[in-house]
Motif scaffolding. Structure first.
Motif, PDB file in Angstrom:
ATOM      1  N   LEU A 202       0.965  -1.205  -0.027  1.00 24.03           N
ATOM      2  CA  LEU A 202      -0.021   0.008   0.100  1.00 24.03           C
ATOM      3  C   LEU A 202       0.724   1.372   0.049  1.00 24.03           C
ATOM      4  O   LEU A 202       0.667   2.414  -0.765  1.00 24.03           O
ATOM      5  N   ALA A 203       2.079   1.039   0.582  1.00 27.70           N
ATOM      6  CA  ALA A 203       2.853   2.324   0.718  1.00 27.70           C
ATOM      7  C   ALA A 203       3.224   2.773  -0.760  1.00 27.70           C
ATOM      8  O   ALA A 203       3.413   3.863  -1.184  1.00 27.70           O
ATOM      9  N   ASP A 204       3.682   1.780  -1.685  1.00 34.89           N
ATOM     10  CA  ASP A 204       3.911   1.967  -3.158  1.00 34.89           C
ATOM     11  C   ASP A 204       2.970   2.833  -3.710  1.00 34.89           C
ATOM     12  O   ASP A 204       2.951   3.882  -4.543  1.00 34.89           O
ATOM     13  N   ALA A 205       1.534   2.427  -3.383  1.00 36.42           N
ATOM     14  CA  ALA A 205       0.335   2.722  -4.155  1.00 36.42           C
ATOM     15  C   ALA A 205       0.184   4.017  -3.625  1.00 36.42           C
ATOM     16  O   ALA A 205      -0.259   4.899  -4.508  1.00 36.42           O
ATOM     17  N   ILE A 206       0.401   4.617  -2.570  1.00 37.34           N
ATOM     18  CA  ILE A 206       0.067   5.779  -1.851  1.00 37.34           C
ATOM     19  C   ILE A 206       1.227   6.699  -2.463  1.00 37.34           C
ATOM     20  O   ILE A 206       0.771   7.891  -3.018  1.00 37.34           O
ATOM     21  N   VAL A 207       2.548   6.198  -2.633  1.00 37.61           N
ATOM     22  CA  VAL A 207       3.554   7.177  -3.492  1.00 37.61           C
ATOM     23  C   VAL A 207       3.081   7.536  -4.898  1.00 37.61           C
ATOM     24  O   VAL A 207       2.889   8.630  -5.114  1.00 37.61           O
ATOM     25  N   GLU A 208       2.640   6.366  -5.549  1.00 40.97           N
ATOM     26  CA  GLU A 208       2.184   6.572  -6.657  1.00 40.97           C
ATOM     27  C   GLU A 208       1.032   7.456  -6.841  1.00 40.97           C
ATOM     28  O   GLU A 208       1.031   8.238  -7.761  1.00 40.97           O
ATOM     29  N   PHE A 209       0.061   7.317  -6.140  1.00 40.01           N
ATOM     30  CA  PHE A 209      -1.196   8.198  -6.262  1.00 40.01           C
ATOM     31  C   PHE A 209      -0.918   9.838  -5.992  1.00 40.01           C
ATOM     32  O   PHE A 209      -1.250  10.597  -6.781  1.00 40.01           O
TER      33      PHE A 209
ATOM     34  N   ARG B 173      -1.734  -4.143  16.097  1.00 38.11           N
ATOM     35  CA  ARG B 173      -0.639  -3.304  16.774  1.00 38.11           C
ATOM     36  C   ARG B 173       0.288  -2.781  15.934  1.00 38.11           C
ATOM     37  O   ARG B 173       1.159  -1.898  16.514  1.00 38.11           O
ATOM     38  N   ASP B 174       0.432  -3.095  14.729  1.00 36.55           N
ATOM     39  CA  ASP B 174       1.767  -2.813  13.765  1.00 36.55           C
ATOM     40  C   ASP B 174       0.994  -2.398  12.625  1.00 36.55           C
ATOM     41  O   ASP B 174       1.717  -2.678  11.451  1.00 36.55           O
ATOM     42  N   LEU B 175      -0.095  -1.589  12.322  1.00 37.40           N
ATOM     43  CA  LEU B 175      -0.644  -1.182  11.365  1.00 37.40           C
ATOM     44  C   LEU B 175       0.104  -0.031  10.486  1.00 37.40           C
ATOM     45  O   LEU B 175       0.243   0.847  11.222  1.00 37.40           O
ATOM     46  N   LYS B 176       0.492  -0.247   9.328  1.00 39.21           N
ATOM     47  CA  LYS B 176       1.059   0.802   8.386  1.00 39.21           C
ATOM     48  C   LYS B 176       1.024   0.311   7.176  1.00 39.21           C
ATOM     49  O   LYS B 176       0.859  -0.837   6.840  1.00 39.21           O
ATOM     50  N   PRO B 177       1.069   1.214   6.327  1.00 44.24           N
ATOM     51  CA  PRO B 177       0.864   0.744   4.710  1.00 44.24           C
ATOM     52  C   PRO B 177       1.977  -0.155   4.337  1.00 44.24           C
ATOM     53  O   PRO B 177       1.675  -1.095   3.458  1.00 44.24           O
ATOM     54  N   GLU B 178       3.140  -0.294   4.766  1.00 42.22           N
ATOM     55  CA  GLU B 178       4.038  -1.072   4.333  1.00 42.22           C
ATOM     56  C   GLU B 178       3.823  -2.563   4.790  1.00 42.22           C
ATOM     57  O   GLU B 178       4.121  -3.627   4.072  1.00 42.22           O
ATOM     58  N   ASN B 179       2.716  -2.762   5.482  1.00 44.48           N
ATOM     59  CA  ASN B 179       2.390  -4.188   6.156  1.00 44.48           C
ATOM     60  C   ASN B 179       1.097  -4.413   5.469  1.00 44.48           C
ATOM     61  O   ASN B 179       0.275  -5.461   5.757  1.00 44.48           O
TER      62      ASN B 179
ATOM     63  N   SER C 250      -2.182   8.655   5.760  1.00 47.17           N
ATOM     64  CA  SER C 250      -1.365   8.540   4.895  1.00 47.17           C
ATOM     65  C   SER C 250      -1.703   8.613   3.459  1.00 47.17           C
ATOM     66  O   SER C 250      -1.156   9.275   2.527  1.00 47.17           O
ATOM     67  N   ILE C 251      -2.785   7.785   3.488  1.00 49.92           N
ATOM     68  CA  ILE C 251      -3.582   7.861   1.984  1.00 49.92           C
ATOM     69  C   ILE C 251      -3.786   9.196   1.615  1.00 49.92           C
ATOM     70  O   ILE C 251      -3.803   9.619   0.469  1.00 49.92           O
TER      71      ILE C 251
END
Lengths: 695, 192
Positions: free
Chosen positions: A213-220, A259-265, A348-349
């Motif tokens: 998701l982190a990649d998709a956010i950067v692209e967006f 407990r460790d939610l982030k776009p990379e996960n 982050s989105i």
């Protein structure tokens, strides 16, 4: 054959790898081949002396070349540590141990040879292809499952973590929790095992691709910055967000907090599948169903586990962390911590940044310092990142990330519902906005076509034969005849076009003009037309508009909004604005400007007619270049109070659109889908008219 | 069926495993390292030992694997020098025509001469240390560990021809070295 070649044959013969022909050569070595024979005999002896290490166990040699005392001490300590580690894992129920427990009856390798066989077997089931990434606990590899002929992802403990029993525990725990969560958005586990060659644990899971998701956010956000339309992109990311919410809501229902939610996960594949990964930090709530199934050890030692991850994974995790986590307030960590984490993902989105990125930016501090900042800092706001996001989403985000836990959404489902409701509303809002946009465009197109007609008529009028005849008349009689002819054509044009106020043919001489023919609509009765008698024709100093007009080339039309076509700028003009289209008339003999033909149109009447049509817009403003309001309707009612007043004063919400329309022909409100603006240019970048619509 | 007791492994098998490893690796630090890894692996998958066969044999099985791993890694790190550059004893043993130089090999046993194999083994071990590591490793894996050529090539990441060149050079080097050392020792013995 040279001795050197024979020596090579001797070497080969010692491994019994020569052909019968070559063997004959060696058997027939003559007495003269002394050195070759010596080499053959000596090499054979040398081989025998060490082959299979025959002398290893002879008692007299055992006293020789053993381990030093230091080495013995080192080895003993190392073995004893390993035994302790193993026993602690065994006690935790993580592994079977044959060291202190019951004899093992597993059908696994028993002897030295079978150890190797097993190694090959296990290794050959999964062929590692390349490393995909590194998590807090272990490395993830892309591997080929040779049995089922498919690609899988293999996670193994990082080498530096191998020595720590805690890391082993967490690794097993992660596998166990992941295995218990059966949900389309939770990564499915295929196998858990230990590498029999090294004894290290690993688990195989579905390979879901490398894109997160982190990649998709950067692209967006790259697309947004490049000015591309982003509505669809945001919609897609929010759909992904809802999938994550579903996975987490499911986990909560099983008593597991991620407990460790982030776009990379969050992994995304190319077919819209959303998979939540990395349950290594997950907490199992004590009274949950899952808790009963899991080993005691897994429900304990939370604080150690948490600190370990934070210490081992400084870069990513804390930037999305809830304050209670940063404070180490473990009692308060529950499903609302995940609500915060999901809010952080939404943040982050919307911004393209991690929520705590600003508060810890520029500080190269120890993890403890960073956690302290996060624990005490104000809740991050979208505005800190100078990003404009839809107001409702901003609100949802702040609520999910509220510092006070009781202010957050009660459940992940509630958060998901809020986002989903917004999306649903957004799509109906979007269709309403699209309808309004079409109306705005239609209004502009209608005006454009009207102006096109006006210009064609002006050009037509200027090309009429009486126009030229009137330049050349010498007698009053001729003048009268040609004036009447022209007037009758002008009259016909006015009759055919009820919005035309007047059509005038004027002679221009220097800075003076004098009307030759003028046909106009009666002020009180618009159906009545009159030809202005010669004695009432006007002559005066040329107006600004006329000056521009005579600058035009033959047959070039000039259309503009003008107060009074005859009026000078410094004189008091009427408030009413006319839409004027004129053409210069050239004398073919002198090739110089003789006069002008102008058609004046009642734009107010025209606009009023446009306004009577049904529109979905709640508010509509038509303004001219200097941003003065020419027409203003609210809820379908025309408001005369704001006429000729500035848009900035009367309807400031249109200002961003007005600014935008100075250079562009259309304004689309991508953020809130509220306002639409369209501009029609009469003269590029100078004169025009703009339609501003608000839902 | 027996329960493993790793705490006594060092005392029981330490020296034995160490000597085994040392004879293959010719480096006491390396030998200690693989012995340690063997014990640790033994502890880690102790559940795989079911008591059939000896504990020592089981540990040797692990040790053999660890030795091969070690040699492979060492070989990988020393890959900078291609084998062609490694010491080639041919120049000292053969003339330009490829014929033996007179007295190239100093000694060979007389017919009927009794050879003390253990002593010879010590000499061979000493001589192995004088060989380039790439050659010695191939010799050790091939002769002492009796590994197949294919396995050696795979483990060391070398071609079969490369392996054979190394093997042959190792034999030549050993014959030359052992011949001279044994000969000298023999003379010394006689003098004494």
């Amino acid at each position: 054959m040279s001795d050197q070649r024979i020596a090579e044959l001797i070497s080969k013969s010692l491994r019994h790898e020569i052909s019968p022909d070559e063997s004959v050569i060696l058997e027939n070595l003559g007495e003269e081949d002394v050195e070759s024979q010596k080499f053959a005999e000596l090499s054979k002896l040398i081989q025998q002396s060490v082959q299979g290490d025959v002398a290893m166990n002879s008692p007299e040699r055992e006293t020789k070349k053993g381990l030093t005392k230091d080495a013995i001490a080192r080895l003993k300590k190392s073995v004893s540590n390993a035994v302790r580690e193993k026993l602690s894992l065994s006690d935790a129920g993580l592994i079977d141990s044959s060291i202190s427990a019951t004899p093992n009856t597993l059908d696994l390798p028993k002897t030295e040879t079978s150890v190797e066989e097993n190694t090959r077997q296990l290794m050959s089931r999964f062929q590692l292809i390349r490393r995909l990434g590194q998590g807090g606990l272990g490395n993830v590899w892309l591997a080929r499952d040779e049995k089922l002929k498919r690609n899988v992802a293999i996670k193994e403990l990082r080498p530096e973590a191998l020595e720590s029993p805690k890391a082993w525990q967490r690794f097993h725990r992660e596998a166990e929790i992941t295995g218990q969560l059966e949900h389309p958005n939770v990564v499915p586990l295929y196998q858990f095992g230990t590498n029999s060659k090294t004894g290290e644990p690993f688990y195989a899971m579905r390979f879901v691709g490398k894109r997160s998701l982190a990649d998709a956010i950067v692209e967006f956000h790259d697309q947004v910055e490049a000015g591309q339309s982003c509505h669809l992109g945001l919609h897609r990311l929010l759909s992904v967000f809802l999938d994550i919410c579903q996975a987490i809501a499911y986990a909560h229902s099983r008593g597991v907090v991620h407990r460790d939610l982030k776009p990379e996960n969050v992994a995304l594949d190319n077919f819209g599948q959303v998979i939540v990964l990395d349950w290594g930090l997950a907490k199992v709530m004590e009274d949950s169903e899952l808790s009963m199934k899991m080993s005691n050890e897994f429900r304990m030692g939370d604080s150690t586990l948490l600190t370990q991850t934070m210490e081992g994974d400084v870069v990513g995790t804390p930037l999305y962390m809830a304050p209670e986590q940063a404070m180490g307030d473990l009692d308060k960590i529950d499903h609302k911590t995940d609500v915060y984490g999901l809010g952080a993902i939404l943040f982050s989105i919307l911004t393209g940044k991690a929520p705590h990125e600003l508060s810890v930016s520029g500080v190269k501090k120890e993890i403890k310092e960073i956690l302290k900042i996060i624990a005490n800092a104000e809740a991050p706001s979208l505005r800190d990142f100078a990003k404009c996001a839809p107001a409702e989403l901003e609100e949802i985000c702040s609520r999910a990330m509220a510092r006070k836990r009781h202010l957050r959404f009660e459940s992940v489902q509630e958060l998901a519902d809020a986002v989903e409701t917004w999306m649903a509303g957004q799509s109906s809002k979007k269709s309403e906005y699209d309808a309004m946009r079409m109306e705005g465009r239609e209004l502009r197109a209608e005006m454009q076509s009207y102006v096109g007609n006006l210009e064609r008529n002006a050009r037509f009028a200027a090309g009429l034969p009486p126009i030229e005849q009137l330049m050349q008349v010498t007698t009053d009689e001729d003048l009268t005849v040609w004036r009447e002819r022209l007037a009758s054509i002008f009259r016909g044009m006015l009759q055919a076009n009820p919005d035309y106020q007047n059509i005038v043919y004027s002679k221009v001489d220097g800075d003076k003009f004098s009307e030759l023919v003028r046909v106009e609509r009666h002020g009180g009765d618009s159906s009545s037309l009159r030809v202005v008698p010669k004695s009432r024709l006007r002559s005066d100093v040329t107006s600004e508009y006329m000056n521009s007009l005579i600058e035009q080339k033959p047959e070039e039309v000039l259309t503009s909004l003008v107060c009074d076509p005859m009026c000078q700028r410094d004189k008091n003009c009427k408030d009413t604005v006319g839409l004027l289209s004129g053409v210069p008339v050239y004398d073919s003999r002198t090739e110089d400007v003789f006069g002008v033909v102008m058609i004046n149109c009642d734009v107010d009447k025209l606009l009023r007619r446009q306004m009577t049509r049904r529109t979905t817009a709640d508010e509509l403003v038509v303004a001219c270049d200097i941003f003065h309001i020419m027409m203003h309707t609210k809820s379908g009612q025309i408001s005369d109070e704001t006429l000729s007043k500035r848009v900035a004063d009367q309807a400031p919400h249109f200002l961003p659109a007005v600014e935008h329309l100075q250079t562009e022909s259309e304004f689309i409100d991508t953020t809130n889908s509220d306002i639409y603006g369209a501009r029609l240019w009469f003269i590029p970048n100078q004169h025009g008219i703009m339609y501003l619509l608000k839902r | 069926m027996s329960e493993l007791n790793p705490e006594v492994w060092v005392d029981e098998y330490g020296d034995y495993l160490f000597r085994y490893a040392y004879s293959r690796l010719r480096d006491s630090n390396a030998a200690e390292e693989v012995v340690q890894e063997t014990f640790l692996a033994g502890v880690r998958y102790s559940e795989q030992f079911a008591g059939r066969g000896s504990e020592q044999g089981w540990l040797i099985g692990i040790l053999k694997r660890k030795i091969i791993d070690y040699v492979r890694l060492r070989n990988k790190h020393n890959k900078a020098a291609p084998y062609e550059d490694e010491h080639d004893p041919s120049a000292q043993l053969f003339d330009e025509m490829g014929n033996w130089k007179p007295g190239a090999i100093n000694w060979s046993p007389e017919p009927g001469q009794k050879i003390e194999m253990a002593e010879l083994k010590d000499v061979v071990q000493d001589c192995l240390k004088t060989l380039p590591q790439g050659q010695a490793d191939v010799f050790v894996l091939s002769v002492m560990e009796e590994m197949d050529s294919d396995d050696i090539c795979r483990e060391l990441g070398i071609s079969p021809s490369n392996m054979w060149v190394r093997m042959h050079r190792a034999r030549l080097g050993l014959a030359k070295c052992v011949g001279s050392k044994w000969h000298v020792d023999d003379e010394v013995k006689q003098n004494v």
